[in-house]
Design a protein around this motif. Structure first.
Motif, short mmCIF file in Angstrom:
data_model
loop_
_atom_site.label_atom_id
_atom_site.label_comp_id
_atom_site.label_asym_id
_atom_site.label_seq_id
_atom_site.Cartn_x
_atom_site.Cartn_y
_atom_site.Cartn_z
N HIS A 153 -4.41 -9.75 7.18
CA HIS A 153 -3.53 -9.01 6.28
C HIS A 153 -3.86 -7.53 6.24
O HIS A 153 -2.99 -6.66 6.29
N GLU A 154 -5.16 -7.23 6.19
CA GLU A 154 -5.58 -5.83 6.08
C GLU A 154 -5.28 -5.05 7.37
O GLU A 154 -4.88 -3.89 7.32
N ILE A 155 -5.47 -5.72 8.51
CA ILE A 155 -5.15 -5.05 9.78
C ILE A 155 -3.66 -4.70 9.80
O ILE A 155 -3.26 -3.58 10.14
N LYS A 156 -2.83 -5.66 9.40
CA LYS A 156 -1.38 -5.44 9.38
C LYS A 156 -1.02 -4.32 8.40
O LYS A 156 -0.18 -3.46 8.69
N ARG A 157 -1.69 -4.32 7.25
CA ARG A 157 -1.40 -3.31 6.24
C ARG A 157 -1.72 -1.92 6.76
O ARG A 157 -0.92 -0.99 6.62
N GLN A 158 -2.89 -1.79 7.43
CA GLN A 158 -3.29 -0.48 7.93
C GLN A 158 -2.35 -0.01 9.04
O GLN A 158 -1.98 1.18 9.08
N ILE A 159 -1.95 -0.93 9.93
CA ILE A 159 -1.00 -0.55 11.00
C ILE A 159 0.29 -0.08 10.36
O ILE A 159 0.86 0.95 10.75
N GLY A 160 0.72 -0.79 9.33
CA GLY A 160 1.95 -0.41 8.62
C GLY A 160 1.84 0.99 8.05
O GLY A 160 2.77 1.81 8.19
N VAL A 161 0.71 1.29 7.41
CA VAL A 161 0.51 2.62 6.80
C VAL A 161 0.62 3.70 7.87
O VAL A 161 1.33 4.70 7.70
N LEU A 162 -0.07 3.48 9.01
CA LEU A 162 -0.07 4.50 10.07
C LEU A 162 1.31 4.65 10.69
O LEU A 162 1.76 5.76 10.98
N GLU A 163 1.99 3.52 10.88
CA GLU A 163 3.32 3.59 11.50
C GLU A 163 4.33 4.30 10.61
O GLU A 163 5.27 4.91 11.10
N ARG A 164 4.10 4.23 9.31
CA ARG A 164 5.01 4.96 8.40
C ARG A 164 4.58 6.42 8.27
O ARG A 164 5.12 7.16 7.45
N GLY A 165 3.58 6.81 9.06
CA GLY A 165 3.15 8.20 9.06
C GLY A 165 2.10 8.52 7.99
O GLY A 165 1.80 9.68 7.75
N GLY A 166 1.59 7.50 7.34
CA GLY A 166 0.59 7.72 6.30
C GLY A 166 -0.81 7.81 6.86
O GLY A 166 -1.00 7.77 8.09
N THR A 167 -1.80 7.96 5.98
CA THR A 167 -3.19 7.95 6.41
C THR A 167 -3.94 6.87 5.60
O THR A 167 -3.59 6.58 4.46
N ILE A 168 -4.97 6.32 6.25
CA ILE A 168 -5.77 5.29 5.59
C ILE A 168 -6.73 5.98 4.61
O ILE A 168 -7.39 6.94 4.96
N VAL A 169 -6.77 5.48 3.41
CA VAL A 169 -7.68 6.02 2.39
C VAL A 169 -8.93 5.17 2.37
O VAL A 169 -8.85 3.93 2.37
N GLN A 170 -10.11 5.82 2.35
CA GLN A 170 -11.35 5.04 2.22
C GLN A 170 -11.43 4.47 0.82
O GLN A 170 -11.45 5.21 -0.17
N GLU A 171 -11.43 3.15 0.72
CA GLU A 171 -11.38 2.51 -0.59
C GLU A 171 -11.93 1.10 -0.50
O GLU A 171 -12.20 0.58 0.57
N THR A 172 -12.07 0.50 -1.66
CA THR A 172 -12.45 -0.91 -1.75
C THR A 172 -11.25 -1.66 -2.28
O THR A 172 -10.66 -1.26 -3.28
N ARG A 173 -10.85 -2.73 -1.57
CA ARG A 173 -9.68 -3.50 -1.99
C ARG A 173 -10.09 -4.94 -2.29
O ARG A 173 -11.02 -5.48 -1.70
N ASP A 174 -9.37 -5.52 -3.21
CA ASP A 174 -9.64 -6.88 -3.65
C ASP A 174 -8.58 -7.79 -3.03
O ASP A 174 -7.38 -7.55 -3.20
N PHE A 175 -9.02 -8.80 -2.28
CA PHE A 175 -8.07 -9.71 -1.64
C PHE A 175 -7.84 -10.93 -2.52
O PHE A 175 -8.79 -11.57 -2.97
N ASP A 176 -6.56 -11.23 -2.77
CA ASP A 176 -6.21 -12.41 -3.55
C ASP A 176 -5.74 -13.49 -2.60
O ASP A 176 -4.62 -13.42 -2.06
N GLY A 177 -6.57 -14.48 -2.38
CA GLY A 177 -6.28 -15.52 -1.39
C GLY A 177 -5.06 -16.36 -1.75
O GLY A 177 -4.37 -16.88 -0.86
N THR A 178 -4.78 -16.49 -3.04
CA THR A 178 -3.65 -17.35 -3.42
C THR A 178 -2.32 -16.69 -3.11
O THR A 178 -1.37 -17.36 -2.72
#
Lengths: 478, 486
Positions: A228-253
């Motif tokens: 999910h995170e790989i896809k999210r980051q690719i999405g951010v870059l493809e929309r012309g955004g930049t990845i922010v250094q952060e800590t994210r919480d994954f909700d498995g459900t």
């Protein structure tokens, strides 16, 4: 690129800095004392068994063991941390370097995939924190877990996919269980995983901005979270955004993640050497003593099984993951001399019955000697395969020897020709002239057409080996 | 027995053994004395009469059955309110722990109980042992029995004032930068800070873990040896506890081991030393010389860095040690808080006094990312140099002799500037940084009638030698026989 930070609870009787017992599922706050609760005046004293286990983990993973075990305080305020600092290791982790061997999925289920070494950065030892239970209007803290010895195993950012991360965790987990270091039950929080993930275009050699993904609390969440995170980051870059250094919480459900904090909000842990704990020297003889206690790991075992026992990969790949099962297999193979048959019985029948009955291997009444005896009965033709399956079920339930069961239940094949067998064979050949002609024309498998009627006449108790021999002898004379 | 309350342990133990007095009578005497004077002294944060009398009764029963446990059996001993006693308040003289009752005994508490001592009173001190005057107590300052307008010193001021006023027979304090020796000097008592690691810290509310050490206040050197003998020794619950065979300190006092070589560090007689104190210490030096001791000047060149080094290391450790007081599990919790961070901030803002906050902030700062190397790491290196200064001096001498404090007991409220207060410890903190044993022993009075103490600094784990040197002086002088009129 993916790097994993895995927390593994060490299996010790008492906590890492006091004598209180470790445990799971006890009534809240019963596994506590002044040290665990951080009461005024309480002091930590190191549990040597926890240090032993972490050194052993390092030896199993090929790490360099620090000459001195040094403790630091990691200062931060949170209600699950009784002292508001965690005793940990900062600049001198107990283990440096090393690697985890992983196996990637093969092209097909019965083909071994590529093996690879995933480099480790470090392993350090620390104390676990308590557990917060949030209610509607209040939050309660259970300190039973606090002070449980914990290893943080940090990999280099060298994995490329959720699949590799999965393979890494599988192998690491097996290694810890093999070494008796931890039971690694993720449901009990004995193994917990955070992932550092960054992406970069093909050809780029520097790492991209990393995002830390927390709370990957089952192996399947690790895979799903990373994918999910790989896809999210690719999405951010493809929309012309930049990845922010952060800590994210994954909700498995829900399969989604949300930001916990950015780099700017990162803690300053104000590490400094814990003045309450003296550094502990680890000399060569200490290491040697632990090295002598290091078992063969799953993949070296896999290579040995394939070479020595000539068993198929599919069997080996099941047998190696459980040290007890692998030992069970080797003992059975040694006793009966038929490794593949032994392996088949273990993987197909024994595991099925264990699963169905909810027993562990150790609880099973079927010991390697029982199974070896059964394999020999089948191999000698004394018992037919179908009868052997019945014997196995009975043996699993009662723990009797297969011989005794066969004898009692009349499941034994006829031991030898009583005179009738040759007659039944003649009858069968005579009854099927077409098969006789085919056999004579060189079609060897045509012989099977006679076996059914012979077995029928023998009410299923003929020795198949003897039937085959008798038929061939008679056919040769015709 | 006349004047029970000012007798040393040695006299009282003999009287108890001879059945001239009972432990209950002795305890009743200190209870009566406490009730008579504590209103003026404020040396006790709390006391438990019924509990003390029960302990005394048990002691008498032991002696009657021929099962007495030695010199401390039945002797009232007061504990600084930073040492845990099961079922008794443990406040550290802080609002933060005002209602905290310890569920367990400190190791020294267990040791005193085993020796049969009657634990009497929770003694006032500077909040979390941070200070030099006991003015930082959340429960009001303790005062000096010799002059009620003056401080008893600190941080173990209550332990010193209580003993000097005859409300107990011996006390324990804790010494992180002089907190036993300076109040002992201010109140005319013997105060010993043992070698770091000799006495267990388990159950001592931590201020600065690498410097804290529990030690006795006593009327005489021999009494100090008796109490030290009871509390010294390895404790598996304290990782910094030293594994060593503990000598019989009292018995070893009898051995004649003089004359000694004494070193006089010139840095400890610099500007700022009160002339009357300087003169008293010079007379003590002359005494030792007259006894055949070789007295020679030595140098501890890194002395000038002691104060800075101390306030970096002590505050760094304190900032971490005091993080546990957050209002979550125990201690003061703010009534109104909007969220977790607010709860922490309000509870700590309300629970801690100004000096404690000042040190937490300072300690947090010196450990912060980017400052660690410049402050904490550097301070640790200087600390090593300071220790080496002492060890070098010990190649030539057996012990060092200095004033304990540059000034006698000062007026309550006189030192409002924290830095001026910190300078009171200038002669005592080097000893903590170097982990050495040191004691203060009375060596005179000022013209105003205030006690003066001199400090003897010994070699690591050679408390026996240190006590012997001190006793040689004590036996030739009568300073310790004088008592405040109160």
């Amino acid at each position: 690129m993916i790097g994993l930070e895995v927390h593994v609870q060490i299996k010790t009787c008492s906590k890492v800095f006091t004598r209180v017992a470790t445990g799971y599922g006890e009534p809240p706050n019963t596994l506590t004392d002044p040290v665990v609760l951080g009461l005024p005046g309480a002091l930590p004293v190191m549990n040597k068994a926890a240090l032993d286990a972490s050194i052993k983990a390092g030896l199993l993973l090929g790490c360099e063991i620090a000459p001195v075990c040094k403790w630091d305080r990691k200062n931060y305020f949170y209600p699950d941390s009784p002292k508001n600092y965690q005793i940990s290791q900062y600049d001198q982790p107990i283990c440096l370097g090393g690697s985890v061997e992983i196996e990637l999925p093969g092209a097909a289920r019965n083909l071994m995939g590529e093996h690879r070494q995933v480099a480790l950065t470090r392993i350090h030892l620390e104390e676990d924190v308590g557990k917060l239970n949030h209610g509607a209007t209040d939050s309660l803290i259970d300190f039973n877990r606090a002070g449980t010895p914990l290893m943080e195993i940090v990999s280099e950012p060298v994995m490329h996919s959720a699949e590799e991360a999965f393979a890494y965790l599988t192998s690491l987990r097996a290694t810890m269980i093999y070494g008796g270091i931890s039971d690694c039950d993720m449901e009990k929080g004995q193994l917990r995983c955070d992932a550092n993930i960054s992406i970069r275009p093909v050809g780029q050699t520097t790492l991209g901005t990393k995002v830390e993904l927390k709370n990957l609390n089952s192996i399947s969440y690790v895979s799903a979270g990373i994918a999910h995170e790989i896809k999210r980051q690719i999405g951010v870059l493809e929309r012309g955004g930049t990845i922010v250094q952060e800590t994210r919480d994954f909700d498995g459900t829900t399969g989604t993640s949300q930001s916990l904090r950015s780099k700017e909000m990162a803690h300053d842990y104000r590490y400094f050497p814990d003045p309450d704990l003296m550094p502990v020297k680890i000399d060569a003889s200490w290491q040697d003593r632990l090295r002598a206690d290091c078992p063969e790991l799953p993949f070296p075992k896999q290579r040995r099984f394939l070479e020595r026992y000539q068993i198929p990969f599919t069997l080996a790949s099941v047998l190696i993951w459980d040290r007890g099962l692998a030992d069970y297999f080797e003992e059975t193979a040694r006793l009966c001399g038929k490794p593949q048959m032994a392996g088949n019985w273990i993987v197909n029948d024994l595991l099925r019955e264990l699963g169905a009955s909810g027993q562990t291997l150790a609880q099973s009444k079927v010991r390697p000697s029982h199974l070896a005896a059964l394999v020999q009965l089948v191999d000698s033709g004394a018992v037919l395969t179908n009868a052997a399956k019945e014997i196995f079920i009975a043996m699993f339930a009662s723990g009797e020897t297969p011989g005794a069961i066969a004898e009692r239940s009349g499941l034994k094949a006829a031991p030898a020709d009583t005179g009738e067998l040759e007659q039944w064979c003649r009858d069968a050949i005579t009854a099927s002239p077409k098969a006789l002609a085919e056999f004579k024309a060189g079609k060897d498998s045509a012989i099977n057409a006679f076996k059914g009627p012979v077995m029928k006449a023998a009410k299923g108790k003929a020795n198949p080996k003897l039937v085959d021999e008798t038929l061939r002898r008679l056919l040769a004379q015709m | 027995m006349a004047d029970l309350i000012y007798q040393p342990i040695t006299q009282l133990a003999a009287a108890l053994d001879a059945k001239q007095i009972s432990a209950v009578e002795l305890t009743q005497a200190v209870i009566a004395r406490t009730k008579a004077v504590n209103g003026r002294l404020n040396a006790f944060n709390s006391f438990d009469e019924a509990d003390a009398l029960a302990q005394a009764g048990a002691s008498d029963a032991r002696r009657a059955a021929g099962q007495g446990r030695g010199a401390l059996d039945g002797i009232p001993v007061g504990l600084k309110d930073v040492i845990a006693v099961q079922g008794q308040p443990l406040t550290a003289s802080s609002r933060m722990l005002a209602k905290f009752v310890s569920p367990y005994d400190a190791t020294v508490t267990q040791q005193l109980k085993r020796a049969g001592a009657v634990l009497w009173g929770r003694l006032n001190c500077d909040e979390f042992a941070m200070g030099s005057s006991t003015e930082n107590s959340a429960f009001g300052p303790a005062v000096n029995p010799w002059d009620l307008t003056r401080v008893p010193g600190g941080s173990s001021g209550g332990s010193a004032a209580a003993l000097a006023a005859g409300t107990t027979v011996a006390t324990l304090g804790s010494d992180t930068g002089g907190s036993i020796r300076q109040p002992a000097a201010f109140c005319g008592l013997v105060g010993l800070k043992p070698t770091y690691g000799l006495v267990s810290r388990f159950g001592l509310v931590a201020f600065a873990s690498s410097l804290d050490q529990i030690g006795p206040f006593a009327r005489t050197v021999e009494d100090a040896a008796i109490v030290l003998g009871a509390i010294a020794g390895h404790d598996e619950r304290d990782s910094t506890s030293y594994r060593a065979t503990i000598p019989n300190y009292r018995a070893e006092l009898g051995g004649r081991r003089g004359p000694w070589k004494l070193g006089i560090p010139k840095e400890y007689f610099a500007a700022g030393l009160d002339p009357e104190i300087g003169a008293a210490v010079e007379r003590a030096i002359a005494f030792y010389r007259s006894q055949g001791c070789e007295v020679k000047p030595v140098s501890l060149p890194h002395t000038q860095y002691c104060l800075d080094t101390y306030y970096i290391i002590a505050t760094a450790e304190a900032s971490s040690n005091l993080a546990r007081y957050d209002g979550i599990r125990y201690g003061h919790r703010a009534a109104q808080a909007s969220d977790l961070v607010d709860l922490y901030a309000r509870s700590r803002a309300e629970g801690f006094g100004a000096e404690v906050k000042r040190r937490i902030i300072l300690g947090t700062y010196v450990l912060s990312s980017g400052y660690y190397d410049a402050y904490y790491l550097r301070a640790q290196k200087v600390r090593t140099l300071i220790r080496e200064d002492f060890l070098r001096a010990y190649q030539e001498v057996d012990a060092l002799l200095t004033p304990t404090s540059p000034i006698p007991a000062f007026k309550i409220g006189e030192k409002s500037d924290p830095l001026a207060m910190y300078l009171c410890d200038i002669y005592t903190i080097g000893v903590n940084l170097a982990g050495l044993p040191a004691l203060s022993v009375p060596c005179g009075f000022t013209s105003g009638g205030l006690p003066i103490g001199m400090q003897l600094i010994g070699q690591p784990f050679n408390e026996s030698g240190l006590l012997a040197i001190a006793q040689a002086y004590e036996r030739a002088h009568d300073w310790h026989t004088r008592h405040p009129s109160l």
